[in-house]
Design a protein around this motif. Structure first.
Motif, mmCIF file in Angstrom:
data_model
loop_
_atom_site.group_PDB
_atom_site.id
_atom_site.type_symbol
_atom_site.label_atom_id
_atom_site.label_comp_id
_atom_site.label_asym_id
_atom_site.label_seq_id
_atom_site.Cartn_x
_atom_site.Cartn_y
_atom_site.Cartn_z
ATOM 1 N N ARG A 32 -2.534 0.416 -2.603
ATOM 2 C CA ARG A 32 -2.907 0.045 -1.234
ATOM 3 C C ARG A 32 -2.086 -1.147 -0.753
ATOM 4 O O ARG A 32 -1.618 -1.175 0.385
ATOM 5 C CB ARG A 32 -4.392 -0.278 -1.168
ATOM 6 C CG ARG A 32 -4.849 -0.619 0.246
ATOM 7 C CD ARG A 32 -6.335 -0.757 0.349
ATOM 8 N NE ARG A 32 -6.934 0.549 0.121
ATOM 9 C CZ ARG A 32 -8.138 0.739 -0.385
ATOM 10 N NH1 ARG A 32 -8.866 -0.294 -0.731
ATOM 11 N NH2 ARG A 32 -8.607 1.947 -0.569
ATOM 12 N N TYR A 33 -1.884 -2.142 -1.619
ATOM 13 C CA TYR A 33 -1.075 -3.308 -1.245
ATOM 14 C C TYR A 33 0.351 -2.893 -0.922
ATOM 15 O O TYR A 33 0.905 -3.285 0.108
ATOM 16 C CB TYR A 33 -1.073 -4.345 -2.370
ATOM 17 C CG TYR A 33 -0.076 -5.451 -2.133
ATOM 18 C CD1 TYR A 33 -0.331 -6.466 -1.217
ATOM 19 C CD2 TYR A 33 1.144 -5.458 -2.792
ATOM 20 C CE1 TYR A 33 0.591 -7.462 -0.979
ATOM 21 C CE2 TYR A 33 2.067 -6.452 -2.561
ATOM 22 C CZ TYR A 33 1.789 -7.450 -1.655
ATOM 23 O OH TYR A 33 2.708 -8.435 -1.413
ATOM 24 N N LEU A 34 0.977 -2.112 -1.806
ATOM 25 C CA LEU A 34 2.362 -1.693 -1.585
ATOM 26 C C LEU A 34 2.496 -0.829 -0.331
ATOM 27 O O LEU A 34 3.444 -0.966 0.437
ATOM 28 C CB LEU A 34 2.892 -0.944 -2.806
ATOM 29 C CG LEU A 34 3.075 -1.797 -4.053
ATOM 30 C CD1 LEU A 34 3.446 -0.921 -5.238
ATOM 31 C CD2 LEU A 34 4.111 -2.878 -3.824
ATOM 32 N N SER A 40 3.382 0.822 5.940
ATOM 33 C CA SER A 40 2.569 0.869 7.152
ATOM 34 C C SER A 40 3.263 0.167 8.313
ATOM 35 O O SER A 40 3.911 -0.857 8.152
ATOM 36 C CB SER A 40 1.220 0.199 6.890
ATOM 37 O OG SER A 40 0.451 0.209 8.059
ATOM 38 N N ASP A 41 3.121 0.734 9.507
ATOM 39 C CA ASP A 41 3.694 0.113 10.697
ATOM 40 C C ASP A 41 2.659 -0.008 11.815
ATOM 41 O O ASP A 41 2.989 0.034 12.991
ATOM 42 C CB ASP A 41 4.920 0.890 11.171
ATOM 43 C CG ASP A 41 4.589 2.320 11.546
ATOM 44 O OD1 ASP A 41 3.461 2.759 11.268
ATOM 45 O OD2 ASP A 41 5.456 2.992 12.121
ATOM 46 N N VAL A 42 1.416 -0.157 11.440
ATOM 47 C CA VAL A 42 0.318 -0.249 12.385
ATOM 48 C C VAL A 42 0.270 -1.644 12.999
ATOM 49 O O VAL A 42 0.647 -2.624 12.372
ATOM 50 C CB VAL A 42 -1.017 0.067 11.667
ATOM 51 C CG1 VAL A 42 -2.202 -0.081 12.596
ATOM 52 C CG2 VAL A 42 -0.982 1.455 11.076
ATOM 53 N N THR A 62 1.202 -5.070 10.745
ATOM 54 C CA THR A 62 0.626 -5.121 9.400
ATOM 55 C C THR A 62 1.681 -5.147 8.317
ATOM 56 O O THR A 62 1.352 -5.225 7.146
ATOM 57 C CB THR A 62 -0.313 -3.926 9.165
ATOM 58 O OG1 THR A 62 0.427 -2.720 9.364
ATOM 59 C CG2 THR A 62 -1.494 -3.981 10.086
ATOM 60 N N THR A 63 2.960 -5.085 8.667
ATOM 61 C CA THR A 63 3.981 -5.143 7.633
ATOM 62 C C THR A 63 4.203 -6.570 7.147
ATOM 63 O O THR A 63 4.745 -6.777 6.078
ATOM 64 C CB THR A 63 5.317 -4.574 8.147
ATOM 65 O OG1 THR A 63 5.677 -5.257 9.335
ATOM 66 C CG2 THR A 63 5.203 -3.100 8.424
#
Length: 77
Positions: A32-34, A40-42, A62-63
């Protein structure tokens, strides 16, 4: 005093069964961390309101380190 090989093998498998939930949780947290850090680009939208009136709107990707970004947003208002 000799130790039976079957006893050692049984202890090995019992320890794997006992440690399996911990390995699962660590791998889940790491994945999840990675994923959130590098894939993720949220965007998270932080809206500040005072007396029901929108004072400011901040967009946080969130990156990056979200906590540091939230502290900077808190300090700027």
């Amino acid at each position: 005093m000799s130790v039976d090989a079957a006893f050692i093998e049984a202890l090995f498998y019992i320890s794997l069964i006992v440690l399996a939930p911990a390995f699962y949780k660590v791998s889940q947290i790491t994945t999840r961390y990675l994923w959130n850090r590098y894939v993720s680009d949220v965007e998270v939208v932080v809206t500040t309101k005072r007396n029901g009136v929108v004072v400011s709107v901040q967009r946080i990707k969130t990156t990056g380190y979200v906590v540091d970004q939230l502290k900077s947003v808190r300090g700027s208002t």
